[in-house]
Design a protein around this motif. Sequence first.
Motif, PDB file in Angstrom:
ATOM      1  N   ALA A 125       0.833  -1.206   0.000  1.00 10.52           N
ATOM      2  CA  ALA A 125       0.000   0.000   0.000  1.00 10.52           C
ATOM      3  C   ALA A 125       0.868   1.256   0.000  1.00 10.52           C
ATOM      4  N   LEU A 126       1.896   1.278   0.840  1.00 12.05           N
ATOM      5  CA  LEU A 126       2.789   2.433   0.863  1.00 12.05           C
ATOM      6  C   LEU A 126       3.511   2.587  -0.468  1.00 12.05           C
ATOM      7  N   SER A 127       3.893   1.468  -1.085  1.00  9.03           N
ATOM      8  CA  SER A 127       4.570   1.528  -2.387  1.00  9.03           C
ATOM      9  C   SER A 127       3.671   2.140  -3.453  1.00  9.03           C
ATOM     10  N   LEU A 128       2.383   1.834  -3.409  1.00  7.33           N
ATOM     11  CA  LEU A 128       1.453   2.399  -4.378  1.00  7.33           C
ATOM     12  C   LEU A 128       1.266   3.896  -4.147  1.00  7.33           C
ATOM     13  N   LEU A 129       1.279   4.320  -2.883  1.00  3.01           N
ATOM     14  CA  LEU A 129       1.263   5.753  -2.588  1.00  3.01           C
ATOM     15  C   LEU A 129       2.538   6.413  -3.124  1.00  3.01           C
ATOM     16  N   LYS A 130       3.658   5.748  -2.935  1.00  5.15           N
ATOM     17  CA  LYS A 130       4.947   6.230  -3.422  1.00  5.15           C
ATOM     18  C   LYS A 130       4.947   6.342  -4.952  1.00  5.15           C
ATOM     19  N   LEU A 131       4.379   5.337  -5.629  1.00  2.00           N
ATOM     20  CA  LEU A 131       4.264   5.404  -7.091  1.00  2.00           C
ATOM     21  C   LEU A 131       3.373   6.562  -7.518  1.00  2.00           C
ATOM     22  N   ALA A 132       2.262   6.748  -6.819  1.00  2.00           N
ATOM     23  CA  ALA A 132       1.376   7.866  -7.137  1.00  2.00           C
ATOM     24  C   ALA A 132       2.116   9.191  -6.981  1.00  2.00           C
ATOM     25  N   ALA A 133       2.907   9.323  -5.913  1.00  2.00           N
ATOM     26  CA  ALA A 133       3.686  10.541  -5.700  1.00  2.00           C
ATOM     27  C   ALA A 133       4.691  10.756  -6.821  1.00  2.00           C
ATOM     28  N   THR A 134       5.315   9.666  -7.268  1.00  2.00           N
ATOM     29  CA  THR A 134       6.277   9.759  -8.369  1.00  2.00           C
ATOM     30  C   THR A 134       5.593  10.234  -9.644  1.00  2.00           C
ATOM     31  N   HIS A 135       4.401   9.730  -9.899  1.00  2.00           N
ATOM     32  CA  HIS A 135       3.656  10.155 -11.086  1.00  2.00           C
ATOM     33  C   HIS A 135       3.223  11.617 -10.972  1.00  2.00           C
ATOM     34  N   MET A 136       2.897  12.066  -9.752  1.00  2.00           N
ATOM     35  CA  MET A 136       2.602  13.490  -9.550  1.00  2.00           C
ATOM     36  C   MET A 136       3.831  14.336  -9.880  1.00  2.00           C
ATOM     37  N   ALA A 137       4.999  13.863  -9.470  1.00  2.00           N
ATOM     38  CA  ALA A 137       6.242  14.581  -9.762  1.00  2.00           C
ATOM     39  C   ALA A 137       6.475  14.654 -11.260  1.00  2.00           C
ATOM     40  N   ALA A 138       6.208  13.546 -11.963  1.00  2.00           N
ATOM     41  CA  ALA A 138       6.399  13.525 -13.411  1.00  2.00           C
ATOM     42  C   ALA A 138       5.497  14.542 -14.104  1.00  2.00           C
ATOM     43  N   ALA A 139       4.241  14.583 -13.678  1.00  2.00           N
ATOM     44  CA  ALA A 139       3.303  15.533 -14.279  1.00  2.00           C
ATOM     45  C   ALA A 139       3.752  16.972 -14.036  1.00  2.00           C
ATOM     46  N   ARG A 140       4.201  17.274 -12.817  1.00  2.00           N
ATOM     47  CA  ARG A 140       4.648  18.632 -12.517  1.00  2.00           C
ATOM     48  C   ARG A 140       5.903  18.989 -13.316  1.00  2.00           C
ATOM     49  N   CYS A 141       6.845  18.054 -13.420  1.00  2.00           N
ATOM     50  CA  CYS A 141       8.053  18.306 -14.213  1.00  2.00           C
ATOM     51  C   CYS A 141       7.690  18.685 -15.645  1.00  2.00           C
ATOM     52  N   PHE A 142       6.733  17.964 -16.209  1.00  2.00           N
ATOM     53  CA  PHE A 142       6.333  18.243 -17.589  1.00  2.00           C
ATOM     54  C   PHE A 142       5.600  19.570 -17.696  1.00  2.00           C
ATOM     55  N   GLU A 143       4.653  19.818 -16.814  1.00  2.00           N
ATOM     56  CA  GLU A 143       3.859  21.042 -16.881  1.00  2.00           C
ATOM     57  C   GLU A 143       4.722  22.287 -16.667  1.00  2.00           C
TER      58      GLU A 143
END
Length: 344
Positions: A295-313
């Motif tokens: 469960a924590l790993s999936l939260l961590k993955l979600a956070a990583t994807h949020m970072a990716a979106a912000r980097c692109f935007e």
Amino acid sequence: MQTLMDDAALAPKIADYLAAQLGHPVEIGPVRRFPVGFSWLTYSVPVSGIDGDTDTRELILRLGPDYGLFAPYSARPQVLSMQSLEGSEVPVPRAYWSSDDPSILGAPFMFCEKVSGEAVVPWVSANEPGLEDSLRRRLAEQFIDALAALHRVPWQSKPVAELAHGITAQNTARLNVEHWEAQIARWAMRPYPLADWGVRWLKAHCPEAPRVSIVHGDYRTGNFLEHGGRITAILDWELVHLGDPHEDLGWASLPMYMGGSKLICRLAEPEWFYARYGEKAGFEVSMPSVRYYQALSLLKLAATHMAAARCFEEGRFNDMRMPAMGSQVATCLRQMEKTIEGRR
């Protein structure tokens, strides 16, 4: 944002730096960048004269640019962990030189040896044939045994002890959740109520670790090299830290690394994976703790994807895989919710 020097300008800078470290001049061949990763940049660097002779040795250079996914970076945790594992049963490249001073090569960096082998990737279609069974079994045994060996390392007497910062078996889970909670606060471009709910649940159900170990943080297929049926090196130590060894088990057993199979990381039957790991690591695996860290790993993955979106935007990383990763935030959070609900 600091501008990273272009690849052509790296060679003379590398030559100057290595000459200063070695006390004599060296020659740098063509510097080649590998088109992989979303975070640290990886280069192949041929160097002649490291030992004062004319032999050429190929080194790996890793640069942590300030526009990368987890910037700002420090090379120190990677170097400390790799140095701590020299001579152990964990196959790691030898770490040589490093610095977090961006004035030298434009970003924090580290040099390590180049190890032969190819990566076995986890992201394949469900219709793609799996690994040949005897090869799969050999790699699975080594994959499990290396992870158990990592978690057995007496880190308290090693350089990596610098990362301890008061961590204990009792507080490691909560400190981990708080770290990723802070990353979500930093990277999210909109509220995610399900992420907030997940953070609250994880804080309320923190397990006690069987021991504090060196945790790789991204242990899976894709992050090791294989040559002739042998794992030659465990790579990508940028998320290394001290914590509960169940964290690496939870991460490795995520469904997205199964490649459409029922095998952990396309390698190992789950029951056998946990049994062999527990025998080699010296403690009984807690399946509630594994599911907690899934469960924590999936939260961590979600956070990583949020970072990716912000980097692109924000225009810091123009790779089109970034917005594609951003589109997976909701999927990761939904999987996290199902994992938590299934654990109750």
